[in-house]
Design a protein around this motif. Structure first.
Motif, short mmCIF file in Angstrom:
data_model
loop_
_atom_site.label_atom_id
_atom_site.label_comp_id
_atom_site.label_asym_id
_atom_site.label_seq_id
_atom_site.Cartn_x
_atom_site.Cartn_y
_atom_site.Cartn_z
N SER A 92 20.99 -2.17 -64.44
CA SER A 92 20.10 -3.24 -64.86
C SER A 92 18.77 -2.62 -65.27
CB SER A 92 19.89 -4.24 -63.72
OG SER A 92 19.28 -3.60 -62.64
N PRO A 93 18.08 -3.22 -66.23
CA PRO A 93 16.80 -2.64 -66.65
C PRO A 93 15.79 -2.69 -65.52
CG PRO A 93 17.17 -4.76 -67.70
CD PRO A 93 18.42 -4.40 -66.96
N LYS A 94 15.05 -1.61 -65.36
CA LYS A 94 14.07 -1.54 -64.28
C LYS A 94 12.80 -2.27 -64.69
CE LYS A 94 15.69 2.51 -62.03
NZ LYS A 94 15.33 3.36 -60.96
N MET A 95 12.20 -2.92 -63.71
CA MET A 95 10.93 -3.59 -63.93
C MET A 95 9.82 -2.54 -63.95
SD MET A 95 10.97 -6.83 -64.38
CE MET A 95 9.32 -7.31 -63.97
N PRO A 96 8.81 -2.74 -64.77
CA PRO A 96 7.70 -1.79 -64.79
C PRO A 96 6.85 -1.91 -63.54
CG PRO A 96 7.27 -3.61 -66.25
CD PRO A 96 8.66 -3.79 -65.75
N LYS A 97 6.06 -0.89 -63.29
CA LYS A 97 5.11 -0.94 -62.18
C LYS A 97 4.05 -2.00 -62.49
CE LYS A 97 5.21 3.98 -61.14
NZ LYS A 97 4.35 5.17 -61.08
N LYS A 98 3.34 -2.45 -61.48
CA LYS A 98 2.30 -3.46 -61.70
C LYS A 98 1.04 -2.85 -62.29
CE LYS A 98 3.93 -6.57 -58.19
NZ LYS A 98 4.36 -7.75 -58.80
N LYS A 99 0.83 -1.55 -62.05
CA LYS A 99 -0.37 -0.90 -62.54
C LYS A 99 -0.02 0.52 -62.98
CE LYS A 99 -5.01 0.36 -61.05
NZ LYS A 99 -5.94 0.45 -59.92
N CYS A 100 -0.60 0.96 -64.06
CA CYS A 100 -0.37 2.30 -64.57
C CYS A 100 -1.10 3.31 -63.67
CB CYS A 100 -0.89 2.42 -65.99
SG CYS A 100 -0.75 4.07 -66.66
N CYS A 101 -0.41 4.38 -63.29
CA CYS A 101 -1.03 5.38 -62.41
C CYS A 101 -1.67 6.51 -63.21
CB CYS A 101 0.01 5.93 -61.45
SG CYS A 101 1.46 6.63 -62.25
N SER A 102 -1.60 6.49 -64.52
CA SER A 102 -2.18 7.47 -65.45
C SER A 102 -1.74 8.90 -65.20
CB SER A 102 -3.70 7.44 -65.46
OG SER A 102 -4.30 6.47 -64.76
N ASP A 103 -0.53 9.11 -64.70
CA ASP A 103 0.01 10.46 -64.53
C ASP A 103 0.38 11.03 -65.88
OD1 ASP A 103 -0.22 10.49 -61.81
OD2 ASP A 103 1.86 9.96 -61.42
N LYS A 104 0.34 12.33 -65.98
CA LYS A 104 0.81 13.04 -67.17
C LYS A 104 1.95 13.93 -66.73
CE LYS A 104 -2.31 11.66 -70.09
NZ LYS A 104 -2.09 10.94 -71.26
N PRO A 105 3.12 13.87 -67.28
CA PRO A 105 3.58 12.91 -68.28
C PRO A 105 3.82 11.54 -67.65
CG PRO A 105 5.39 14.30 -67.61
CD PRO A 105 4.16 14.83 -66.92
N CYS B 90 5.41 8.26 -66.20
CA CYS B 90 6.67 8.03 -65.51
C CYS B 90 7.55 7.05 -66.30
CB CYS B 90 6.42 7.52 -64.10
SG CYS B 90 5.59 5.93 -64.04
N LYS B 91 8.79 6.93 -65.92
CA LYS B 91 9.75 6.07 -66.65
C LYS B 91 9.43 4.59 -66.52
CE LYS B 91 12.46 9.46 -67.84
NZ LYS B 91 12.37 10.00 -69.16
N ARG B 92 8.73 4.18 -65.45
CA ARG B 92 8.43 2.77 -65.22
C ARG B 92 7.00 2.41 -65.58
NH1 ARG B 92 9.13 1.59 -59.48
NH2 ARG B 92 8.57 -0.49 -60.13
N CYS B 93 6.29 3.29 -66.25
CA CYS B 93 4.91 3.03 -66.62
C CYS B 93 4.85 1.85 -67.60
CB CYS B 93 4.31 4.27 -67.28
SG CYS B 93 2.62 4.04 -67.84
N PRO B 94 4.01 0.83 -67.33
CA PRO B 94 3.97 -0.32 -68.23
C PRO B 94 3.48 0.04 -69.63
CG PRO B 94 2.29 -0.51 -66.51
CD PRO B 94 3.14 0.65 -66.16
N LEU B 95 2.57 1.00 -69.74
CA LEU B 95 2.10 1.42 -71.07
C LEU B 95 3.22 2.09 -71.86
CD1 LEU B 95 -1.39 2.90 -70.19
CD2 LEU B 95 -0.90 0.76 -71.35
N ARG B 96 3.99 2.94 -71.19
CA ARG B 96 5.10 3.62 -71.86
C ARG B 96 6.17 2.62 -72.28
NH1 ARG B 96 7.89 9.01 -69.63
NH2 ARG B 96 9.27 9.38 -71.38
N MET B 97 6.48 1.67 -71.38
CA MET B 97 7.50 0.68 -71.70
C MET B 97 7.07 -0.22 -72.86
SD MET B 97 8.96 -0.30 -67.95
CE MET B 97 10.45 -1.11 -68.51
N MET B 98 5.78 -0.56 -72.93
CA MET B 98 5.29 -1.38 -74.03
C MET B 98 5.38 -0.61 -75.34
SD MET B 98 1.71 -3.46 -74.43
CE MET B 98 0.66 -2.07 -74.78
N LYS B 99 5.03 0.67 -75.31
CA LYS B 99 5.07 1.49 -76.52
C LYS B 99 6.51 1.66 -77.02
CE LYS B 99 3.50 5.93 -78.28
NZ LYS B 99 2.84 7.19 -77.95
#
Length: 62
Positions: free
Chosen positions: A4-17, A19-28
């Motif tokens: 099942s598709p994973k839900m994104p985290k509630k807040k971006c942790c700004s790690d580099k690179p 993470c797979k559940r980052c809301p910014l990455r998922m939106m992009k």
């Protein structure tokens, strides 16, 4: 077994690179679930009219 598709985290942790559940990455990538958007690095639920829903806006002063 289907994943099942994973839900994104509630807040971006700004790690580099990012993470797979980052809301910014998922939106992009376009994998953010329907009805959600990202505002100020936080996941926000959007109502049907395109406005963010908030508990503060539902409370009306008498």
């Amino acid at each position: 077994m289907s994943k099942s598709p994973k839900m994104p985290k509630k807040k971006c942790c700004s790690d580099k690179p990012a993470c797979k559940r980052c809301p910014l990455r998922m939106m992009k990538e376009g994998t953010l679930p329907e009805g959600y958007t990202v505002k100020k690095r936080k996941l926000v639920k959007v109502d049907g009219k395109g406005k963010k829903s908030s508990s503060k806006s539902s409370k009306i002063a008498a």
